[in-house]
Scaffold this active site. Structure first.
Site, PDB file in Angstrom:
ATOM      1  N   ASP A 264      -2.821 -18.198   0.282  1.00  0.00           N
ATOM      2  CA  ASP A 264      -3.622 -18.862  -0.661  1.00  0.00           C
ATOM      3  C   ASP A 264      -4.350 -20.009  -0.101  1.00  0.00           C
ATOM      4  OD1 ASP A 264      -1.335 -19.964  -0.687  1.00  0.00           O
ATOM      5  OD2 ASP A 264      -1.220 -20.734  -3.110  1.00  0.00           O
TER       6      ASP A 264
ATOM      7  N   LYS B 133       3.399 -15.151   1.941  1.00  0.00           N
ATOM      8  CA  LYS B 133       3.776 -15.804   0.579  1.00  0.00           C
ATOM      9  C   LYS B 133       5.138 -16.324   0.568  1.00  0.00           C
ATOM     10  CE  LYS B 133       2.181 -17.454  -3.411  1.00  0.00           C
ATOM     11  NZ  LYS B 133       1.089 -18.713  -3.273  1.00  0.00           N
TER      12      LYS B 133
ATOM     13  N   ASP C 203      -6.098  -7.074   4.233  1.00  0.00           N
ATOM     14  CA  ASP C 203      -7.240  -6.476   3.641  1.00  0.00           C
ATOM     15  C   ASP C 203      -8.244  -7.329   3.127  1.00  0.00           C
ATOM     16  OD1 ASP C 203      -8.876  -4.374   2.287  1.00  0.00           O
ATOM     17  OD2 ASP C 203      -8.002  -4.975   0.230  1.00  0.00           O
TER      18      ASP C 203
ATOM     19  N   ASP D  11     -11.851  -9.411   4.964  1.00  0.00           N
ATOM     20  CA  ASP D  11     -13.154  -9.356   4.289  1.00  0.00           C
ATOM     21  C   ASP D  11     -13.698 -10.879   4.479  1.00  0.00           C
ATOM     22  OD1 ASP D  11     -13.144  -6.696   3.853  1.00  0.00           O
ATOM     23  OD2 ASP D  11     -13.637  -6.916   1.851  1.00  0.00           O
TER      24      ASP D  11
ATOM     25  N   TYR E  34       0.725  -1.238   0.051  1.00  0.00           N
ATOM     26  CA  TYR E  34      -0.001  -0.090   0.036  1.00  0.00           C
ATOM     27  C   TYR E  34       0.966   1.344   0.043  1.00  0.00           C
ATOM     28  CZ  TYR E  34      -4.461  -2.052   0.750  1.00  0.00           C
ATOM     29  OH  TYR E  34      -5.944  -2.685   0.670  1.00  0.00           O
TER      30      TYR E  34
HETATM   31  C1  IPM Z   1     -10.391  -1.391   4.190  1.00  0.00           C
HETATM   32  C2  IPM Z   1     -10.515  -0.932   2.839  1.00  0.00           C
HETATM   33  C3  IPM Z   1      -9.516   0.247   2.550  1.00  0.00           C
HETATM   34  C4  IPM Z   1      -8.189  -0.651   2.522  1.00  0.00           C
HETATM   35  C5  IPM Z   1      -9.840   0.942   1.256  1.00  0.00           C
HETATM   36  C6  IPM Z   1     -11.005   1.702   1.357  1.00  0.00           C
HETATM   37  C7  IPM Z   1      -8.513   1.949   1.182  1.00  0.00           C
HETATM   38  O1  IPM Z   1     -10.871  -1.725   1.932  1.00  0.00           O
HETATM   39  O2  IPM Z   1     -10.338  -0.983   5.246  1.00  0.00           O
HETATM   40  O3  IPM Z   1     -10.265  -2.433   4.324  1.00  0.00           O
HETATM   41  O4  IPM Z   1      -7.843  -1.311   1.246  1.00  0.00           O
HETATM   42  O5  IPM Z   1      -7.429  -0.969   3.370  1.00  0.00           O
HETATM   43 MG    MG Z   2     -10.809  -3.698   2.705  1.00  0.00          MG
END
Ligand code: IPM
Ligand code: MG
Length: 361
Positions: A226, A194, A250, A254, A143
């Site tokens: 993975d 990885k 990230d 999710d 990032y």
């Molecule tokens: C998160 C989001 C952010 C990230 C975006 C909105 C920049 O996806 O907080 O997970 O990628 O970190």
């Molecule tokens: Mg995210």
């Protein structure tokens, strides 16, 4: 004696202002009950700041955040700002806030509530009892690594570049958060990388392994990213605490969030070495339902509870809020995203009122 706290509120975009209003009401009630005085100061961030000030993170917003005890953020972004140049996008403001406050550790719990097991897309026996905490590195890796950009090559063809890089000290400080978090939970830490392909991951694995002897009570394992993605869906109960880099975290956070079937329920904390932390729901700004009183405010409310626990050191207040959330769910109250048969459908404001009622008994 009354404890005073200065809290910066960043309601942001989309459903942000609606869910923030509920969290503030809840904090006020708990504050009165436990003798905590909150001084709220609101600031612009994300699309709202772009519209009003021409930039996603105005310097006065960052200043206010730096001069507060903690920051409560709702959600930022929306279609309206998606086509702006990158430096003017809401997401860039979020990255600036993380970097500006030095928030290198992001804690994302994914705990399935017994009341909501059926909201998961996975079978009950797979998800029942899941309680995972993803510790994501938040201010380094691909990032932020240099060089980055879109450059013209000699042939005139464009080449996009990002750099995934970690120094030993960056790995060590997030590694320690991982071990210390695991110590307070199930004492199992899985480090995800990885290392079979990437040098940056090899260094990651070497450093995490080198820290392990300092935490003899924590059982450390390593997993390739993975495989970790697959294992999260196959047998999520094998995980307790996961520590990983920015991009992998990230993605995996999710996936872990979705195990619970209700991303609208999940809070997160972003913490630095010192100074204010930022607390925000894992979900986004949901522009499609903004302003319609349909949003689920519970992740925002639980983020306020995390703020009380991690930044303000008020665990009793955090417990009260978390208990109120369980109480409203036990009574069958649901917003649309977690609705199921036989339950009572509430809007955002009514869910807030139900919480206040649960806190007042
Ligand atoms: C998160 C989001 C952010 C990230 C975006 C909105 C920049 O996806 O907080 O997970 O990628 O970190
Ligand atoms: Mg995210």
């Amino acid at each position: 004696m009354t404890q005073h706290y200065r809290i910066t509120l960043l309601p942001g975009d989309g459903i942000g202002p609606e869910i923030m209003a509920v969290a503030v009401d809840v904090l006020k009630v708990v504050g009165e009950q436990l003798d905590l005085a909150f001084e709220f100061q609101e600031a612009l961030m994300g699309g709202a700041a772009i519209d009003a000030k021409g930039e996603p993170l105005p310097s006065e917003t960052l200043d206010l955040c730096q001069n507060s005890d903690a920051v409560l953020l709702a959600a930022i972004g929306g279609y309206k700002w998606d086509t702006l140049p990158r430096h003017l996008r809401p997401e860039t403001g979020l990255l600036g806030l993380r970097a500006g406050l030095g928030l290198f550790a992001n804690l994302r719990p994914a705990k399935i509530l017994p009341q909501l097991v059926d909201a998961s897309s996975l079978k009950r026996e797979i998800v029942e009892g899941v309680d995972i905490l993803v510790v994501r590195e938040l201010t380094g890796g691909v990032y932020f690594g240099q060089p980055k950009g879109i450059f013209a090559t000699e042939t005139g063809e464009k080449r996009g570049v990002n750099t995934m890089a970690y120094t030993e000290s960056e790995i060590d400080r997030i590694g320690r958060v991982g071990f210390e978090t695991a110590q307070k939970r199930g004492k199992k830490l899985c480090s995800v990388d990885k290392a079979n392909v990437l040098e940056v991951s090899q260094l990651w694995r070497d450093r995490i392994t080198a820290l392990a002897p300092e935490y003899p009570d924590v059982e450390l394992s390593h997993m390739y990213v993975d495989n970790a993605a697959m294992q999260l869906l196959r047998y999520p109960k094998q995980f307790d605490t996961i520590v990983t880099s920015n991009l992998f975290g990230d993605i995996l956070s999710d996936a872990a969030a979705m195990l619970t079937g209700s991303i609208g329920m999940l809070p997160s904390a972003s913490l630095g070495a010192s100074g204010p932390g930022v607390f925000e729901p894992v979900h986004g700004s949901a522009p499609d339902i903004a302003g319609q009183d349909k949003a689920n405010p519970l992740a925002q409310v639980l983020s306020a509870a995390m703020m009380l626990r991690y930044s303000l050191n008020q665990p009793a207040a955090a417990d009260r809020i978390e208990q109120a959330v369980l109480t409203v769910l036990d009574k069958g109250n649901r917003t649309g995203d977690i609705m199921s048969e036989g339950m009572t459908l509430l809007g955002c404001r009514a869910m807030g009122e139900a919480l206040i009622q649960a806190l007042s008994v």
